[in-house]
Scaffold this motif. Structure first.
Motif, PDB file in Angstrom:
ATOM      1  N   ARG A  88      33.521  30.684  43.352  1.00  0.00           N
ATOM      2  CA  ARG A  88      34.431  32.496  43.707  1.00  0.00           C
ATOM      3  C   ARG A  88      33.472  33.679  44.664  1.00  0.00           C
ATOM      4  NH1 ARG A  88      34.130  32.787  37.279  1.00  0.00           N
ATOM      5  NH2 ARG A  88      33.959  35.413  37.466  1.00  0.00           N
ATOM      6  N   LEU A  89      32.304  32.673  44.660  1.00  0.00           N
ATOM      7  CA  LEU A  89      31.476  33.679  45.608  1.00  0.00           C
ATOM      8  C   LEU A  89      31.483  33.384  47.025  1.00  0.00           C
ATOM      9  CD1 LEU A  89      27.764  32.944  43.734  1.00  0.00           C
ATOM     10  CD2 LEU A  89      28.961  34.798  44.233  1.00  0.00           C
ATOM     11  N   LEU A  90      32.075  32.490  47.566  1.00  0.00           N
ATOM     12  CA  LEU A  90      32.655  32.527  48.311  1.00  0.00           C
ATOM     13  C   LEU A  90      34.101  33.030  48.671  1.00  0.00           C
ATOM     14  CD1 LEU A  90      32.480  27.702  49.162  1.00  0.00           C
ATOM     15  CD2 LEU A  90      30.458  30.389  49.829  1.00  0.00           C
ATOM     16  N   LYS A  91      34.990  32.522  47.549  1.00  0.00           N
ATOM     17  CA  LYS A  91      35.912  33.290  48.001  1.00  0.00           C
ATOM     18  C   LYS A  91      35.949  35.452  47.911  1.00  0.00           C
ATOM     19  CE  LYS A  91      41.092  34.137  45.683  1.00  0.00           C
ATOM     20  NZ  LYS A  91      41.329  33.618  44.470  1.00  0.00           N
ATOM     21  N   GLU A  92      34.833  35.515  47.610  1.00  0.00           N
ATOM     22  CA  GLU A  92      34.593  36.598  47.435  1.00  0.00           C
ATOM     23  C   GLU A  92      34.290  37.288  48.505  1.00  0.00           C
ATOM     24  OE1 GLU A  92      33.786  40.960  46.247  1.00  0.00           O
ATOM     25  OE2 GLU A  92      35.559  39.975  46.195  1.00  0.00           O
ATOM     26  N   PHE A  93      33.470  37.007  48.912  1.00  0.00           N
ATOM     27  CA  PHE A  93      32.308  37.819  50.441  1.00  0.00           C
ATOM     28  C   PHE A  93      32.998  36.895  51.269  1.00  0.00           C
ATOM     29  CE2 PHE A  93      29.658  37.831  46.488  1.00  0.00           C
ATOM     30  CZ  PHE A  93      28.962  38.982  46.957  1.00  0.00           C
ATOM     31  N   GLY A  94      34.164  36.451  51.843  1.00  0.00           N
ATOM     32  CA  GLY A  94      34.534  35.391  52.652  1.00  0.00           C
ATOM     33  C   GLY A  94      35.977  35.785  52.745  1.00  0.00           C
ATOM     34  N   GLN A  95      36.490  36.649  51.933  1.00  0.00           N
ATOM     35  CA  GLN A  95      37.660  37.263  51.941  1.00  0.00           C
ATOM     36  C   GLN A  95      37.961  38.190  53.047  1.00  0.00           C
ATOM     37  OE1 GLN A  95      38.915  38.465  48.860  1.00  0.00           O
ATOM     38  NE2 GLN A  95      37.554  39.738  48.344  1.00  0.00           N
TER      39      GLN A  95
ATOM     40  N   SER B  30      28.985  36.653  30.109  1.00  0.00           N
ATOM     41  CA  SER B  30      30.592  37.156  30.624  1.00  0.00           C
ATOM     42  C   SER B  30      30.809  36.046  32.090  1.00  0.00           C
ATOM     43  CB  SER B  30      29.763  38.677  31.374  1.00  0.00           C
ATOM     44  OG  SER B  30      30.722  39.007  31.954  1.00  0.00           O
ATOM     45  N   ASP B  31      32.527  36.371  32.057  1.00  0.00           N
ATOM     46  CA  ASP B  31      32.767  35.608  32.996  1.00  0.00           C
ATOM     47  C   ASP B  31      33.532  36.835  34.159  1.00  0.00           C
ATOM     48  OD1 ASP B  31      33.355  33.180  34.768  1.00  0.00           O
ATOM     49  OD2 ASP B  31      34.893  32.571  33.181  1.00  0.00           O
ATOM     50  N   GLU B  32      32.980  37.871  33.881  1.00  0.00           N
ATOM     51  CA  GLU B  32      33.824  38.334  35.066  1.00  0.00           C
ATOM     52  C   GLU B  32      33.334  38.864  36.106  1.00  0.00           C
ATOM     53  OE1 GLU B  32      33.834  42.178  32.876  1.00  0.00           O
ATOM     54  OE2 GLU B  32      34.345  41.428  31.265  1.00  0.00           O
TER      55      GLU B  32
ATOM     56  N   ASP C 164      30.522  40.923  37.310  1.00  0.00           N
ATOM     57  CA  ASP C 164      29.439  40.935  37.008  1.00  0.00           C
ATOM     58  C   ASP C 164      29.159  40.092  37.242  1.00  0.00           C
ATOM     59  OD1 ASP C 164      29.025  42.734  34.283  1.00  0.00           O
ATOM     60  OD2 ASP C 164      29.746  41.193  32.936  1.00  0.00           O
ATOM     61  N   LEU C 165      29.244  38.941  38.158  1.00  0.00           N
ATOM     62  CA  LEU C 165      28.825  37.886  38.486  1.00  0.00           C
ATOM     63  C   LEU C 165      28.685  38.013  40.491  1.00  0.00           C
ATOM     64  CD1 LEU C 165      28.396  35.025  40.137  1.00  0.00           C
ATOM     65  CD2 LEU C 165      30.744  35.056  40.132  1.00  0.00           C
ATOM     66  N   PHE C 166      29.567  38.955  40.759  1.00  0.00           N
ATOM     67  CA  PHE C 166      29.121  39.904  42.446  1.00  0.00           C
ATOM     68  C   PHE C 166      27.958  40.652  42.003  1.00  0.00           C
ATOM     69  CE2 PHE C 166      33.466  39.113  42.392  1.00  0.00           C
ATOM     70  CZ  PHE C 166      33.026  37.316  42.694  1.00  0.00           C
ATOM     71  N   GLU C 167      28.183  41.524  41.343  1.00  0.00           N
ATOM     72  CA  GLU C 167      27.549  42.244  41.200  1.00  0.00           C
ATOM     73  C   GLU C 167      25.292  42.617  41.220  1.00  0.00           C
ATOM     74  OE1 GLU C 167      25.221  46.309  40.976  1.00  0.00           O
ATOM     75  OE2 GLU C 167      27.387  45.595  41.447  1.00  0.00           O
ATOM     76  N   THR C 168      25.765  41.226  40.131  1.00  0.00           N
ATOM     77  CA  THR C 168      23.688  40.469  39.846  1.00  0.00           C
ATOM     78  C   THR C 168      23.676  39.768  41.450  1.00  0.00           C
ATOM     79  OG1 THR C 168      24.607  38.442  38.860  1.00  0.00           O
ATOM     80  CG2 THR C 168      24.466  40.594  37.466  1.00  0.00           C
TER      81      THR C 168
END
Length: 222
Positions: A130-137, A82-84, A87-91
């Protein structure tokens, strides 16, 4: 390193078990779904669990929540197709110590597991960004001003200047060894500071520290 494998594809799991054991890693247990993984983890208490996400009966995410709630010291790394983003952010939010895609090479997997033993974060290429982009926006703030201030205050005020320097470098992707070289510190000292940072920011692992650093505006998007 005592490791448990969780995957609902027996052929893949048998091949991975053989690979790990030929590299001297002890596979102490296997499970075919999240529920089985939880009960086996309680019995054998492995150091690390490599776990798929999409599984019958109980998903890897649900199992992750159960395992971290009762056995927070076990490091759980998701190994999935899973590259979604969901799923990444939830885990990561639920306490996963890493996120690997099944298209990585055997050499990459072994190196990442070695880094994990040294408090590293195994992440497939591109995942950290992707983590940086999601949690930094920036997100709309629906909290009352005083509530928002209370939530941000501990994160911004409890770190020393040295801890802030280390956090910025770690969030930027540097290893503890490289951070130490840049700051004239031993790797052991950097590990100590990261342990304190994890405590002060009330997170569980280095993956969550990266997300926290982004939220605090300590990183730059690339």
């Amino acid at each position: 390193m005592k490791l448990m494998l969780v995957d609902d594809h027996p052929l893949f799991m048998e091949g991975l078990k053989y690979l790990l054991e030929t590299h001297g890693i002890s596979v102490v247990g296997t499970a075919g779904n999240g529920k089985e993984a939880f009960y086996k983890a309680k019995r054998i208490h492995p150091d690390i669990i490599l776990m798929d996400i999409r599984m019958p009966e109980c998903s890897g995410i649900d199992a992750l929540k159960l395992i971290k709630a009762e056995m927070p010291d076990i490091k759980v790394v998701m190994l999935t197709t899973s590259d979604e983003d969901d799923d990444l952010f939830e885990t990561i939010k639920c306490g996963a110590s890493g996120y690997l895609l099944k298209n990585i090479s055997a050499g990459q997997l072994m190196n990442m597991l070695s880094d994990l033993e040294n408090d590293g974060v195994p992440l497939s290429p591109g995942i950290a960004a992707r983590l940086l982009k999601e949690f930094g926006q920036d997100r709309p703030n629906t909290e009352k001003p005083e509530t928002a201030a209370q939530n941000e205050q501990p994160e911004n005020c409890t770190l020393t200047q040295r801890q802030t320097e280390i956090l910025k470098m770690v969030a930027g992707g540097l290893t503890y060894k490289k951070v130490g070289e840049n700051l004239g510190l031993s790797e052991r000292t950097v590990k100590y500071h990261m342990g304190r940072i994890i405590e002060l920011l009330h997170v569980e692992n280095r993956a969550q520290v990266i997300a926290c650093a982004a939220k605090m505006g300590m990183t730059e998007e690339k």
